[in-house]
Design a protein around this motif. Structure first.
Motif, PDB file in Angstrom:
ATOM      1  N   ASN A   1       0.799  -1.229   0.000  1.00  0.00           N
ATOM      2  CA  ASN A   1       0.000   0.000   0.000  1.00  0.00           C
ATOM      3  C   ASN A   1       0.830   1.277   0.000  1.00  0.00           C
ATOM      4  O   ASN A   1       0.304   2.370   0.196  1.00  0.00           O
ATOM      5  CB  ASN A   1      -0.940   0.004   1.219  1.00  0.00           C
TER       6      ASN A   1
ATOM      7  N   THR B   1       9.798   9.442  -4.805  1.00  0.00           N
ATOM      8  CA  THR B   1       8.398   9.259  -4.429  1.00  0.00           C
ATOM      9  C   THR B   1       8.091   9.947  -3.110  1.00  0.00           C
ATOM     10  O   THR B   1       8.699   9.632  -2.082  1.00  0.00           O
ATOM     11  CB  THR B   1       8.067   7.761  -4.298  1.00  0.00           C
TER      12      THR B   1
ATOM     13  N   THR C   1       5.667  10.302  -0.056  1.00  0.00           N
ATOM     14  CA  THR C   1       4.617   9.537   0.617  1.00  0.00           C
ATOM     15  C   THR C   1       4.043  10.355   1.768  1.00  0.00           C
ATOM     16  O   THR C   1       4.700  11.276   2.281  1.00  0.00           O
ATOM     17  CB  THR C   1       5.152   8.203   1.158  1.00  0.00           C
TER      18      THR C   1
ATOM     19  N   THR D   1       2.796   4.264  -1.624  1.00  0.00           N
ATOM     20  CA  THR D   1       2.797   5.035  -2.873  1.00  0.00           C
ATOM     21  C   THR D   1       4.086   4.794  -3.652  1.00  0.00           C
ATOM     22  O   THR D   1       5.181   4.833  -3.096  1.00  0.00           O
ATOM     23  CB  THR D   1       2.674   6.543  -2.566  1.00  0.00           C
ATOM     24  N   GLY D   2       3.935   4.508  -4.945  1.00  0.00           N
ATOM     25  CA  GLY D   2       5.095   4.344  -5.806  1.00  0.00           C
ATOM     26  C   GLY D   2       5.663   2.945  -5.846  1.00  0.00           C
ATOM     27  O   GLY D   2       6.596   2.678  -6.619  1.00  0.00           O
TER      28      GLY D   2
END
Length: 454
Positions: free
Chosen positions: A15, A265, A267, A17-18
């Motif tokens: 789960n 990324t 988050t 991000t990225g």
């Protein structure tokens, strides 16, 4: 090549991000490794690296096309560059967006060995002071070696438990906590990290990270910046630690502007919506890394005016030392036992406070000892930024340089007797003393190259 990654790690990242599972597995199956360095601008010019790809978030960072045998490169031992992951060099960008380089900042690198972030801090803050701390004695020795080779005078190396920094409440403007972690971000180049990885070890590291932060938090002054980082992928050591910091300390998250072309990324932590920055190796040319920054809302500013706990060099000693150094700003010379050291005069009060509260392994530049016939120079002086380059010196070939760095006997012709700086590519490597019948090699025995050089 890594065929099998811990399934618990893959599950924990689903789960985030990225995160792309197949790309993550593919990059770990690949044999391709990225090698990057950060040059020392006081010793080497970036012009000779024009042919190499630059690291976009650090003006002194470069990717190398392949990994050389660094141990056998005299320039490494001269402190011309530091081998550092590109992602770790993102610390420069965090600082750039929040501090002027000329700001008189006092920065703490709490978990500093082997010295990558400390040398970066000392380069960034041109008028600042960096305290590089390492709790483990053997690692502190490696830290001291790397700081010495880098050559900047604005660094103090300490060997203390984080809890002992409570004695310096409100002392630091910046605190970098590159926390001990489970090391999953280094799987591609460290098989031992892969073999030792487990969920229980992640949990153990998370508790250690929390203890370190709890122990040292008070030494950061009000409105100071905490920069937290790991070389782990695990959310428990990253985004969940961001939430822990925001829940347990009176801080606010700092958002870092990231160029979209960098493929870093951003988050957001689940509970407190704090910002974090992840480096996935399939998106960024580096190993795995995570960093987050916070501004402290509470606390005090250190006010104790501790002075005079260092013995100043005598007028006669100072006159002798001045022949050996060259520096644009005022310098103070002080003694610890018989050894004379140098520190930027503007940092002496801070040094007094540090020495009164912590165990100091190294402070500023070690100059040497005054004997009957004058100064016996320390190795640190030869590789420092304050060396007088008008002193006698000799340029040598790579073969002779490696002999010197291996602490072997070397033969030189037509060299005047006396203390001489031995140089490679115009960079000092250390001291030799030329005598009528031989040349004495003064490279530190504990730092000598043990690898076969021929």
């Amino acid at each position: 090549m890594i065929e099998h990654l811990p399934p618990e790690l893959i599950t924990s990242l689903q789960n985030i991000t990225g995160f792309h599972e197949e790309r993550f597995k593919e990059v770990h199956r690949s044999d391709e490794l990225v090698t990057s360095i950060r040059i020392n601008p006081k010793k080497i010019s970036g012009e000779q690296f024009d042919a190499y790809a630059a690291i976009p978030w650090n003006p002194y960072g470069y990717y190398l096309p392949q990994r050389p045998m660094f141990t056998l490169d005299p320039l490494l031992h001269a402190g011309a560059y530091y081998v550092q992951e590109a992602a770790s060099q993102f610390l420069w960008e965090v600082l750039r967006q929040n501090y002027q380089r000329s700001a008189p900042v006092t920065a703490l690198d709490l978990c500093a060995a082997p010295g990558g972030k400390s040398t970066l801090l000392s380069t960034y803050f041109t008028n600042g002071l960096v305290v590089a701390n390492e709790v483990i004695k053997s690692r502190a020795a490696v830290l001291e070696e790397n700081i010495t080779k880098w050559g900047n005078m604005n660094v103090v190396v300490t060997n203390n438990d984080p809890q002992q920094f409570q004695r310096l409440e409100g002392f630091f403007d910046v605190m970098v906590v590159d926390a001990p972690c489970s090391g999953s971000g280094l799987f591609r180049r460290d098989n031992e990290a892969l073999e030792e990885w487990s969920i229980s070890n992640v949990e153990l590291c998370r508790k250690r990270q929390q203890r370190i932060l709890q122990d040292a938090y008070t030494c950061l002054k009000k409105e100071g910046m905490l920069i937290y980082s790991t070389c782990s992928y695990s959310p428990a050591e990253n985004e969940e630690m961001v939430d822990y910091i925001l829940q347990h300390f009176n801080v606010q998250p700092v958002r870092i502007a990231v160029d979209k072309d960098w493929n870093i990324t951003e988050t957001i932590s689940e509970a407190k919506q704090g910002y974090g920055y992840r480096f996935f190796p399939y998106a960024v040319r580096s190993e795995g890394f995570f960093v987050a920054a916070f501004l402290k809302n509470d606390g005090t500013v250190f006010t104790d005016s501790i002075k005079g706990n260092v013995a100043a060099a005598t007028t006669k000693e100072t006159a002798e030392i001045n022949k050996w150094i060259s520096y644009a700003r005022p310098v103070c010379f002080f003694k610890i036992k018989d050894t004379i050291l140098a520190m930027d005069a503007a940092q002496m009060q801070a040094l007094s406070a540090i020495r009164s509260n912590l165990y100091v392994k190294k402070a500023g530049v070690e100059i040497g000892e005054i004997k009957n016939k004058g100064l016996v120079p320390a190795h640190a002086l030869a590789v420092s930024e304050i060396l007088n380059h008008e002193l006698p010196s000799v340029e040598v070939s790579k073969e002779v340089a490696l002999d010197f760095l291996s602490r072997q006997e070397i033969t030189l012709e037509n060299i005047k007797p006396g203390w001489t700086v031995i140089q490679y590519n115009s960079l000092p490597l250390g001291w030799i003393k030329v005598l009528p019948a031989r040349v004495n090699n003064y490279y530190p025995v504990e730092w000598r190259i043990l690898m076969k050089t021929k």
